[in-house]
Motif scaffolding. Structure first.
Motif, PDB file in Angstrom:
ATOM      1  N   TYR A   1     -17.015 -83.310  49.416  1.00 26.67           N
ATOM      2  CA  TYR A   1     -15.877 -83.370  50.336  1.00 26.67           C
ATOM      3  C   TYR A   1     -14.555 -83.565  49.586  1.00 26.67           C
ATOM      4  CZ  TYR A   1     -13.504 -84.063  54.785  1.00 26.67           C
ATOM      5  OH  TYR A   1     -12.688 -83.909  55.880  1.00 26.67           O
ATOM      6  N   PHE A   2     -14.607 -84.330  48.508  1.00 22.00           N
ATOM      7  CA  PHE A   2     -13.404 -84.565  47.718  1.00 22.00           C
ATOM      8  C   PHE A   2     -12.883 -83.264  47.118  1.00 22.00           C
ATOM      9  CE2 PHE A   2     -11.628 -85.571  43.451  1.00 22.00           C
ATOM     10  CZ  PHE A   2     -10.427 -86.105  43.894  1.00 22.00           C
ATOM     11  N   THR A   3     -13.780 -82.468  46.498  1.00 27.25           N
ATOM     12  CA  THR A   3     -13.308 -81.191  45.935  1.00 27.25           C
ATOM     13  C   THR A   3     -12.833 -80.278  47.058  1.00 27.25           C
ATOM     14  OG1 THR A   3     -15.533 -80.268  45.997  1.00 27.25           O
ATOM     15  CG2 THR A   3     -14.843 -81.265  43.932  1.00 27.25           C
ATOM     16  N   GLY A   4     -13.466 -80.411  48.235  1.00 26.59           N
ATOM     17  CA  GLY A   4     -13.005 -79.630  49.380  1.00 26.59           C
ATOM     18  C   GLY A   4     -11.559 -79.957  49.708  1.00 26.59           C
ATOM     19  N   MET A   5     -11.227 -81.254  49.678  1.00 25.63           N
ATOM     20  CA  MET A   5      -9.842 -81.656  49.941  1.00 25.63           C
ATOM     21  C   MET A   5      -8.916 -81.132  48.853  1.00 25.63           C
ATOM     22  SD  MET A   5     -10.346 -85.597  51.228  1.00 25.63           S
ATOM     23  CE  MET A   5      -8.617 -85.967  51.489  1.00 25.63           C
ATOM     24  N   VAL A   6      -9.365 -81.256  47.603  1.00 22.51           N
ATOM     25  CA  VAL A   6      -8.529 -80.787  46.485  1.00 22.51           C
ATOM     26  C   VAL A   6      -8.257 -79.291  46.629  1.00 22.51           C
ATOM     27  CG1 VAL A   6      -8.491 -80.407  43.993  1.00 22.51           C
ATOM     28  CG2 VAL A   6      -9.341 -82.577  44.905  1.00 22.51           C
ATOM     29  N   GLU A   7      -9.294 -78.515  46.974  1.00 25.96           N
ATOM     30  CA  GLU A   7      -9.111 -77.067  47.088  1.00 25.96           C
ATOM     31  C   GLU A   7      -8.213 -76.720  48.276  1.00 25.96           C
ATOM     32  OE1 GLU A   7     -12.854 -74.947  46.738  1.00 25.96           O
ATOM     33  OE2 GLU A   7     -13.426 -76.116  44.991  1.00 25.96           O
ATOM     34  N   LEU A   8      -8.321 -77.495  49.353  1.00 27.43           N
ATOM     35  CA  LEU A   8      -7.442 -77.260  50.505  1.00 27.43           C
ATOM     36  C   LEU A   8      -5.990 -77.552  50.154  1.00 27.43           C
ATOM     37  CD1 LEU A   8      -9.526 -78.655  53.482  1.00 27.43           C
ATOM     38  CD2 LEU A   8      -8.426 -76.419  53.410  1.00 27.43           C
ATOM     39  N   ILE A   9      -5.769 -78.681  49.473  1.00 29.26           N
ATOM     40  CA  ILE A   9      -4.405 -79.044  49.087  1.00 29.26           C
ATOM     41  C   ILE A   9      -3.854 -78.001  48.119  1.00 29.26           C
ATOM     42  CG2 ILE A   9      -3.028 -80.736  47.820  1.00 29.26           C
ATOM     43  CD1 ILE A   9      -4.954 -82.898  48.984  1.00 29.26           C
ATOM     44  N   ALA A  10      -4.701 -77.577  47.170  1.00 28.01           N
ATOM     45  CA  ALA A  10      -4.240 -76.655  46.132  1.00 28.01           C
ATOM     46  C   ALA A  10      -3.773 -75.329  46.721  1.00 28.01           C
ATOM     47  CB  ALA A  10      -5.356 -76.407  45.121  1.00 28.01           C
ATOM     48  N   GLN A  11      -4.499 -74.825  47.725  1.00 24.80           N
ATOM     49  CA  GLN A  11      -4.092 -73.503  48.206  1.00 24.80           C
ATOM     50  C   GLN A  11      -2.819 -73.568  49.030  1.00 24.80           C
ATOM     51  OE1 GLN A  11      -6.799 -71.720  51.247  1.00 24.80           O
ATOM     52  NE2 GLN A  11      -8.102 -73.451  50.803  1.00 24.80           N
ATOM     53  N   MET A  12      -2.505 -74.739  49.584  1.00 18.83           N
ATOM     54  CA  MET A  12      -1.341 -74.841  50.450  1.00 18.83           C
ATOM     55  C   MET A  12      -0.097 -75.314  49.711  1.00 18.83           C
ATOM     56  SD  MET A  12      -2.101 -76.728  53.959  1.00 18.83           S
ATOM     57  CE  MET A  12      -1.666 -76.086  55.541  1.00 18.83           C
TER      58      MET A  12
ATOM     59  N   MET B   1      -6.407 -79.365  37.907  1.00 18.78           N
ATOM     60  CA  MET B   1      -7.398 -79.138  38.959  1.00 18.78           C
ATOM     61  C   MET B   1      -8.756 -78.736  38.386  1.00 18.78           C
ATOM     62  SD  MET B   1      -7.111 -76.724  42.245  1.00 18.78           S
ATOM     63  CE  MET B   1      -8.572 -76.310  43.179  1.00 18.78           C
ATOM     64  N   ALA B   2      -8.752 -77.886  37.365  1.00 22.56           N
ATOM     65  CA  ALA B   2     -10.018 -77.435  36.784  1.00 22.56           C
ATOM     66  C   ALA B   2     -10.792 -78.615  36.208  1.00 22.56           C
ATOM     67  CB  ALA B   2      -9.756 -76.383  35.706  1.00 22.56           C
ATOM     68  N   VAL B   3     -10.056 -79.567  35.613  1.00 19.80           N
ATOM     69  CA  VAL B   3     -10.730 -80.741  35.055  1.00 19.80           C
ATOM     70  C   VAL B   3     -11.348 -81.575  36.183  1.00 19.80           C
ATOM     71  CG1 VAL B   3     -10.361 -82.917  33.829  1.00 19.80           C
ATOM     72  CG2 VAL B   3      -9.355 -80.808  32.957  1.00 19.80           C
ATOM     73  N   ILE B   4     -10.610 -81.739  37.274  1.00 22.79           N
ATOM     74  CA  ILE B   4     -11.168 -82.466  38.436  1.00 22.79           C
ATOM     75  C   ILE B   4     -12.450 -81.785  38.903  1.00 22.79           C
ATOM     76  CG2 ILE B   4     -10.789 -83.037  40.871  1.00 22.79           C
ATOM     77  CD1 ILE B   4      -7.844 -83.370  40.275  1.00 22.79           C
ATOM     78  N   LEU B   5     -12.412 -80.462  39.023  1.00 25.05           N
ATOM     79  CA  LEU B   5     -13.590 -79.727  39.492  1.00 25.05           C
ATOM     80  C   LEU B   5     -14.755 -79.883  38.529  1.00 25.05           C
ATOM     81  CD1 LEU B   5     -11.859 -76.467  40.758  1.00 25.05           C
ATOM     82  CD2 LEU B   5     -13.070 -78.127  42.165  1.00 25.05           C
TER      83      LEU B   5
ATOM     84  N   GLY C   1     -12.205 -73.190  35.849  1.00 26.72           N
ATOM     85  CA  GLY C   1     -10.835 -72.730  35.647  1.00 26.72           C
ATOM     86  C   GLY C   1     -10.447 -71.668  36.651  1.00 26.72           C
ATOM     87  N   MET C   2     -11.386 -70.786  36.929  1.00 31.94           N
ATOM     88  CA  MET C   2     -11.118 -69.715  37.881  1.00 31.94           C
ATOM     89  C   MET C   2     -10.955 -70.260  39.295  1.00 31.94           C
ATOM     90  SD  MET C   2     -12.906 -67.688  40.237  1.00 31.94           S
ATOM     91  CE  MET C   2     -13.202 -65.980  40.657  1.00 31.94           C
ATOM     92  N   ILE C   3     -11.776 -71.262  39.649  1.00 32.07           N
ATOM     93  CA  ILE C   3     -11.684 -71.821  40.995  1.00 32.07           C
ATOM     94  C   ILE C   3     -10.320 -72.495  41.197  1.00 32.07           C
ATOM     95  CG2 ILE C   3     -12.770 -73.385  42.654  1.00 32.07           C
ATOM     96  CD1 ILE C   3     -15.360 -73.111  40.920  1.00 32.07           C
ATOM     97  N   ALA C   4      -9.773 -73.044  40.108  1.00 33.65           N
ATOM     98  CA  ALA C   4      -8.462 -73.686  40.208  1.00 33.65           C
ATOM     99  C   ALA C   4      -7.370 -72.659  40.517  1.00 33.65           C
ATOM    100  CB  ALA C   4      -8.143 -74.438  38.911  1.00 33.65           C
ATOM    101  N   ILE C   5      -7.309 -71.599  39.724  1.00 29.34           N
ATOM    102  CA  ILE C   5      -6.228 -70.625  39.954  1.00 29.34           C
ATOM    103  C   ILE C   5      -6.469 -69.840  41.233  1.00 29.34           C
ATOM    104  CG2 ILE C   5      -7.280 -68.880  38.429  1.00 29.34           C
ATOM    105  CD1 ILE C   5      -3.539 -69.335  39.191  1.00 29.34           C
ATOM    106  N   LYS C   6      -7.744 -69.697  41.597  1.00 25.77           N
ATOM    107  CA  LYS C   6      -8.030 -68.975  42.842  1.00 25.77           C
ATOM    108  C   LYS C   6      -7.358 -69.663  44.023  1.00 25.77           C
ATOM    109  CE  LYS C   6     -12.114 -69.830  45.683  1.00 25.77           C
ATOM    110  NZ  LYS C   6     -13.513 -70.242  45.682  1.00 25.77           N
TER     111      LYS C   6
ATOM    112  N   THR D   1      -3.201 -68.878  45.552  1.00 27.35           N
ATOM    113  CA  THR D   1      -3.563 -68.314  46.870  1.00 27.35           C
ATOM    114  C   THR D   1      -4.271 -66.966  46.730  1.00 27.35           C
ATOM    115  OG1 THR D   1      -1.476 -67.127  47.328  1.00 27.35           O
ATOM    116  CG2 THR D   1      -1.593 -69.425  47.990  1.00 27.35           C
ATOM    117  N   ASN D   2      -5.170 -66.889  45.757  1.00 25.99           N
ATOM    118  CA  ASN D   2      -5.930 -65.643  45.554  1.00 25.99           C
ATOM    119  C   ASN D   2      -7.155 -65.609  46.451  1.00 25.99           C
ATOM    120  OD1 ASN D   2      -4.674 -64.306  43.041  1.00 25.99           O
ATOM    121  ND2 ASN D   2      -4.819 -66.448  42.497  1.00 25.99           N
ATOM    122  N   GLY D   3      -8.082 -66.534  46.203  1.00 29.13           N
ATOM    123  CA  GLY D   3      -9.207 -66.716  47.112  1.00 29.13           C
ATOM    124  C   GLY D   3     -10.525 -66.092  46.715  1.00 29.13           C
ATOM    125  N   GLY D   4     -10.533 -65.240  45.696  1.00 32.32           N
ATOM    126  CA  GLY D   4     -11.797 -64.596  45.326  1.00 32.32           C
ATOM    127  C   GLY D   4     -12.744 -65.573  44.660  1.00 32.32           C
TER     128      GLY D   4
END
Lengths: 187, 570
Positions: free
Chosen positions: B251-262, B187-191, B223-228, B232-235
């Protein structure tokens, strides 16, 4: 409890190395191959850096497309939203002032034509985008100031418009910085 | 069809589609079966050797909890110390100052407990050292702690009669090496390739096209945004969290971040089914949780896309919905969707400012956190739902007039007492905290404090009350989102929410582990025709009803005082 303390200490050290040292270094290394090398993608005009591709800028001059109101004054070292609640009377007064000011600067535009995004603050205070409609509603003002045809400006917005992701996901939008750079190039 | 709606629907479908195979994988990892990541075995063996533990050593529930608490306590002191002294430590290119003791206390706890309530802004409140060595570190290990606790539950449910819940160290290690770290790297690489910064460059200064000089904060954020999200941390790295164009560029990263947290919370449900070989139980739980989520998400998206009635009265156009506190690239549909996903799942990252949401959307966000079990946080979501199951088993047993049983074990007074206490504790912490804050705001508004209580709120009236209620709700649920207008970086809020965070994390983890520890030790009773079938749809609906009744009874009054009154007044 004692038999848990030593393993705790040693596990902590191991995972600090793994998660806080090796992992970020690996990502930073891979990111070197991305646009901007991991430091953010920059935009240049005539060899001069004028901003970051993803970060919105303040445009208040009549000759540019305005960007959205910002609670952070577009300072990317202190992002922030307004955090105003929908029923807050002071907030509604502020929106009214923005409407009035928009009407003064954009003769010919009627109140019911003003899109809400141009008089409400974004979440980050750095919103780089507008909907195509919110850009086009400003075309008349820019045409007068720049002595250009309104149709030229509208077609410029169309050219700069970014379609939804893969054509069917998310909003249609236009990046204000790129749009204004293209606008400057018209002359 | 509206492209904003299709975007949200595709996001959800992709999440479930990816969570299913991940669930199978997670079940295999913790069952010790062969997976394609077995090449990591030597790495794990090395970690066990350095740590000096045997990952196959059995632990009963008390040993498991002790190991978990010992290492968590150590992290608390470590984080507190670093934050307090960050200004003098290296990797501080922007020259940011030390944190005050009360803010360090709050921040250390907040990240330790997987909450990520932030009473500071990342740009000026932290250094790159603390972003990585405190924030990122705790985001990994707190998520792994949650997963470990859930796997302890799985182990208790798997075996007919046992006192072995598995080895904390082993499960914890594999949670990071096999699940969190590999997913984070992808995920961090995608971001990073979509524009999130990842280098160690400090703050930049630029002259804009119009001629203004502004700063641009950066840093190794990807890297931090990925684990966040995956944890399910969120900070957020930046103050504006995932609304910031560098933290969530498109919008694409928005989808990735939504999928990642769920994805991990849902995958853990499927993993439960495979691990204890009761797939139907997992599917019923997944179904009930999904229905609960839809009940919250659909109205919220509707209200946000419809726009604000107060703005409507000003006579302008709201074709793009309620835009205060939202970003154009996400739009109101994805923003409304995110605001519920992040509150039911205990992530707490935001792509829009919840304080500016429509009044009833705000209520839906609060309900997501008050229930805290529709999917729920990394690992802990299942534990929260388990508490509701125990109460439902108890009430269902009373209704049919039999001794309540859960998967072949008698549920007796002791277990029900623990479950009831955990439920009551939330109501006590949230309402007690809000009452205390409201009392100081009303009665001691001009108290001689650094920030006077009268100046805490960014909005007047009922919405102001919502700001305080939301803060304690978010703290107790270990969510971390906020009605951020609240002036919360002062001793009152840092200290009170700090304690709520600690209690709201560890008691709801220890409670279920104790229950399962007690249950699993009991004699196994084979199922008969008269046994309450916990994997039936009927029982699922009973659990759902119990959740709604408990939540409504506990929280209706504050919800009336806050969002409902605001809605009626608009």
């Amino acid at each position: 409890m004692k038999k848990y303390v030593w393993p705790s200490l040693k596990f902590t050290l191991v995972f600090i190395v793994l998660c806080s040292v090796l992992y970020p270094l690996l990502i930073a290394g891979i990111a070197k191959f991305s646009k901007g090398g991991g430091g953010g993608e920059k935009v240049e005009v005539n060899g001069k850096i004028v901003g970051y591709a993803n970060i919105g800028q303040k445009f208040t001059d009549d000759k540019y497309f305005w960007s959205r109101p910002s609670a952070a004054d577009y300072n990317a070292a202190g992002s922030a939203g307004s955090n105003k609640g929908p029923s807050n009377p002071d907030y509604l007064k502020l929106v009214q002032e923005r409407i009035d000011s928009f009407l003064v600067h954009n003769p010919g535009v009627k109140k019911e034509q003003i899109p809400a995004e141009l008089v409400t603050a974004s979440a980050s205070g750095l919103d780089p985008d507008l909907s195509p409609y919110a850009a086009k509603i400003q075309a008349k003002r820019i045409a007068v100031v720049r002595n250009l045809d309104e149709a030229t400006i509208i077609s410029l917005v169309d050219k700069q418009t970014e379609k939804p992701l893969l054509g069917f996901m998310g909003p249609t939008k236009v990046n204000v910085l790129k749009l204004n750079i293209a606008l400057d190039k018209l002359k | 069809m509206n492209t904003e709606l299709t975007g949200v629907i595709v996001t959800f479908l992709l999440t479930v589609l990816l969570a299913y195979p991940l669930g199978i994988y997670i079940a295999k990892v913790f069952a010790g079966k062969k997976t394609f990541t077995n090449f990591l075995n030597p790495v794990e063996r090395l970690i066990y050797r350095i740590g000096g533990i045997d990952p196959n050593k059995r632990m009963n529930w008390k040993e498991f909890v002790k190991a978990m608490l010992a290492i968590n306590m150590l992290w608390l002191f470590y984080a507190f110390f670093l934050l307090l002294n960050q200004g003098h430590l290296p990797l501080n290119p922007d020259g940011n100052p030390n944190m005050t003791p009360d803010l360090s206390f709050n921040t250390a706890i907040s990240f330790l407990v997987n909450c990520n309530l932030q009473h500071y802004s990342g740009e000026s409140g932290l250094t790159y050292l603390t972003q990585l060595f405190v924030i990122t570190f705790l985001q990994f290990v707190s998520a792994a702690t949650g997963i470990a606790a859930a796997v302890a539950l799985f182990n208790g449910l798997k075996n007919k009669t046992t006192d072995n819940l598995g080895n904390f160290w082993g499960i914890f290690t594999k949670s990071i090496t096999r699940i969190l770290l590999p997913l984070c790297i992808i995920m961090a690489v995608i971001l990073a390739f979509n524009g999130s910064p990842a280098s160690f460059d400090g703050k930049d200064s630029i002259v804009t096209l119009q001629g203004d000089t502004v700063g641009v904060s950066r840093g190794p954020a990807a890297g931090m945004i990925a684990i966040k999200h995956l944890g399910t941390n969120g900070g957020g790295w930046f103050g504006a969290n995932s609304a910031h164009p560098l933290e969530n560029p498109n919008y694409f990263t928005g989808m990735v971040e939504l999928i990642a947290q769920m994805i991990i919370p849902i995958a853990m449900l499927f993993a439960l089914g495979f691990y204890i070989k009761r797939k139907k139980l997992a599917y019923v739980i997944f179904g009930i949780m999904t229905v609960g989520m839809l009940f919250l998400i659909m109205p919220t998206m509707h209200w946000e896309m419809q726009g604000s009635s107060a703005i409507e009265k000003l006579g302008i156009m709201q074709a793009t919905g309620a835009m205060e506190g939202k970003e154009v690239r996400f739009g109101p549909a994805a923003s409304g969707y995110w605001s519920i996903v992040t509150t039911i799942i205990s992530t707490g990252s935001v792509n829009s400012m919840h304080d500016s949401s429509m009044p009833l959307s705000g209520m839906m966000q609060m309900l997501g956190m008050l229930i805290n079990a529709f999917y729920g946080g990394c690992g802990v979501g299942i534990l929260n739902y388990f508490i509701y199951i125990i109460i439902a088993v108890f009430i269902g047993g009373l209704m049919v007039g039999r001794t309540p049983e859960f998967l072949g074990h008698k549920v007796e007074a002791r277990e029900v007492k623990i479950a009831a206490l955990v439920t009551l504790l939330s109501a006590f912490l949230i309402k007690g905290g809000t009452a205390l804050a409201a009392y100081y705001f009303v009665k001691h508004g001009n108290a001689d404090w650094a920030v006077q209580p009268a100046n805490w709120l960014n909005n007047p009236g009922n919405h102001g009350f919502s700001e305080m209620f939301y803060e304690f709700t978010s703290s107790n649920a270990n969510n971390g989102s906020g009605f951020e207008g609240l002036g919360d970086n002062n001793i009152f809020w840092n200290v009170t929410t700090g304690f709520v965070l600690l209690l709201g994390r560890f008691l709801p983890i220890i409670g279920p582990i104790a229950i399962i520890g007690l249950l699993a030790k009991k004699k196994y009773i084979p199922e008969t025709a008269g046994t309450l079938k916990v994997d039936s749809l009927t029982f699922g609906m009973l659990t759902f009803a119990i959740i709604i009744i408990i939540t409504a009874l506990s929280y209706f009054p504050p919800l009336v005082l806050g969002p409902i009154a605001e809605f009626l007044g608009m």
